[in-house]
Design an enzyme around this catalytic site. Structure first.
Site, PDB file in Angstrom:
ATOM      1  N   ASN A   9     -48.432 -26.712 -32.439  1.00 15.34           N
ATOM      2  CA  ASN A   9     -47.121 -27.302 -32.163  1.00 15.34           C
ATOM      3  C   ASN A   9     -47.232 -28.062 -30.845  1.00 15.34           C
ATOM      4  OD1 ASN A   9     -44.490 -27.916 -31.601  1.00 15.34           O
ATOM      5  ND2 ASN A   9     -43.793 -25.794 -31.394  1.00 15.34           N
ATOM      6  N   TRP A  10     -47.293 -29.372 -30.956  1.00 17.04           N
ATOM      7  CA  TRP A  10     -47.492 -30.190 -29.752  1.00 17.04           C
ATOM      8  C   TRP A  10     -46.233 -30.305 -28.899  1.00 17.04           C
ATOM      9  CZ3 TRP A  10     -50.870 -35.106 -31.194  1.00 17.04           C
ATOM     10  CH2 TRP A  10     -52.096 -34.658 -31.721  1.00 17.04           C
ATOM     11  N   LYS A  11     -45.091 -29.894 -29.462  1.00 13.21           N
ATOM     12  CA  LYS A  11     -43.805 -29.997 -28.747  1.00 13.21           C
ATOM     13  C   LYS A  11     -43.596 -31.440 -28.266  1.00 13.21           C
ATOM     14  CE  LYS A  11     -44.094 -25.109 -27.800  1.00 13.21           C
ATOM     15  NZ  LYS A  11     -43.760 -23.977 -26.951  1.00 13.21           N
ATOM     16  N   HIS A  94     -37.390 -23.003 -34.200  1.00 11.28           N
ATOM     17  CA  HIS A  94     -38.161 -22.635 -33.009  1.00 11.28           C
ATOM     18  C   HIS A  94     -37.194 -22.173 -31.922  1.00 11.28           C
ATOM     19  CE1 HIS A  94     -40.750 -22.919 -29.519  1.00 11.28           C
ATOM     20  NE2 HIS A  94     -41.773 -22.889 -30.345  1.00 11.28           N
ATOM     21  N   GLU A  96     -37.041 -22.781 -28.905  1.00 12.62           N
ATOM     22  CA  GLU A  96     -36.570 -23.841 -28.010  1.00 12.62           C
ATOM     23  C   GLU A  96     -35.410 -24.597 -28.657  1.00 12.62           C
ATOM     24  OE1 GLU A  96     -40.435 -25.554 -27.446  1.00 12.62           O
ATOM     25  OE2 GLU A  96     -41.008 -23.781 -26.294  1.00 12.62           O
ATOM     26  N   GLU A 166     -42.439 -15.458 -32.829  1.00 13.02           N
ATOM     27  CA  GLU A 166     -42.723 -15.951 -31.483  1.00 13.02           C
ATOM     28  C   GLU A 166     -41.777 -15.284 -30.494  1.00 13.02           C
ATOM     29  OE1 GLU A 166     -44.756 -20.116 -31.826  1.00 13.02           O
ATOM     30  OE2 GLU A 166     -42.608 -20.347 -31.558  1.00 13.02           O
ATOM     31  N   GLY A 172     -45.191 -20.045 -23.582  1.00 15.02           N
ATOM     32  CA  GLY A 172     -45.442 -20.888 -22.427  1.00 15.02           C
ATOM     33  C   GLY A 172     -45.474 -20.120 -21.116  1.00 15.02           C
ATOM     34  N   SER A 212     -48.380 -18.012 -26.195  1.00 13.80           N
ATOM     35  CA  SER A 212     -49.543 -17.944 -25.297  1.00 13.80           C
ATOM     36  C   SER A 212     -50.823 -17.509 -26.001  1.00 13.80           C
ATOM     37  CB  SER A 212     -49.249 -17.035 -24.096  1.00 13.80           C
ATOM     38  OG  SER A 212     -48.174 -17.561 -23.332  1.00 13.80           O
ATOM     39  N   GLY A 233     -49.001 -23.406 -29.047  1.00 17.18           N
ATOM     40  CA  GLY A 233     -48.374 -24.456 -28.252  1.00 17.18           C
ATOM     41  C   GLY A 233     -49.398 -25.104 -27.331  1.00 17.18           C
ATOM     42  N   GLY A 234     -49.371 -24.714 -26.060  1.00 15.81           N
ATOM     43  CA  GLY A 234     -50.211 -25.335 -25.035  1.00 15.81           C
ATOM     44  C   GLY A 234     -51.670 -25.498 -25.424  1.00 15.81           C
TER      45      GLY A 234
END
Ligand code: 13P
Length: 249
Positions: A9-11, A94, A96, A166, A172, A212, A233-234
């Site tokens: 997930n590149w966000k 998600h 977010e 999640e 993150g 993470s 993610g990251g």
């Protein structure tokens, strides 16, 4: 059949040129052939990525869609538009989106319907906040999120969904749920599904862990019996980390 999946997930990261460069690296990388690889870039990249991934086994995902089929919803993107550029999966709900854009499980359930109606797969996210966990509400929160978002579906539709657990406190933050904490919730999700849909459905749905995930913790998470992979993610923005995570089964 339960599938092993690693999804990136590149966000809201990388402009189109940067995104294309990373996608080329991912296409050329040594990825685990025994799991499905999914890349979820921002909307604006999807059309070109759809072309770039045409002959590839990497699947394209979007990070959201609108809950209506079409119409006067300025700034929104429909499931059929996503389908038309080669999108196969859509991340929905998600945390977010739930916290910054006030999405709730009910509205997300309509998005699930839109995605399924286009023959795409929802990746339905659930997860508790730190406060909810500290107050020991996490099981109830997860149960209501998956019930409200998914339990209106029939068995076949549910089997077309992927669930991603999640925990919000692990996204993150560098803090990962321990394998035991993650396994406990994944097993709880399966039991909750089994109650309404039976063991067969519960056993065959893929449930990913997100929060993470890095190359150095992916193996112990993916070794858990009810964890079928990760929503990353990251670490998905680094081709070496993403490839290493794919080899962590
Ligand atoms: P991080 O891997 O950066 O914690 O993000 C997880 C996530 O939210 C994936 O959807």
């Amino acid at each position: 059949m339960r599938q092993k999946i690693v999804a990136g997930n590149w966000k809201m990261n990388l402009n189109l040129e940067e995104g294309k460069a990373l996608l080329m690296e991912i296409i050329d990388a040594n990825l685990n052939e025994n799991c499905q690889i999914i890349v979820a870039p921002p909307f604006i990249h999807l059309s070109q990525f759809g072309t770039m991934l045409n002959q590839s086994r990497i699947s394209l995902a979007a990070q959201n869609c609108h809950q209506q089929e079409l119409g006067a919803f300025t700034g929104e993107v429909s499931a059929s538009m996503l389908k038309s550029v080669g999108v196969e999966c859509v991340i929905l709900g998600h945390s977010e989106r739930r916290s910054y854009f006030f999405e709730d499980s009910m509205s997300i359930s309509y998005k699930v319907n839109q995605v399924l109606s286009q023959g795409m797969r929802p990746i339905y996210c659930c997860g508790e906040t730190l406060m909810q966990r500290q107050e020991n509400q996490h099981f109830e929160i997860i149960r209501s999120q998956i019930r409200e978002g998914l339990f209106h579906l029939n068995e076949m539709e549910l089997l077309n969904c992927v669930i991603a657990y999640e925990p919000v406190w692990a996204i993150g933050t560098g803090e990962t749920a321990s394998p035991a904490q993650a396994q406990e919730i994944h097993s709880f999700i399966r039991k909750t599904i089994a109650k309404d849909f039976g063991e067969l459905v519960a056993d065959n749905i893929s449930i990913l862990y997100g929060g993470s995930v890095k190359p150095d913790n992916a193996k112990e998470l993916f070794n858990c019996p009810d964890i079928d992979g990760g929503l990353i993610g990251g670490a998905s923005l680094n081709v070496d980390h993403f490839a290493a995570i794919s080899h962590s089964f």
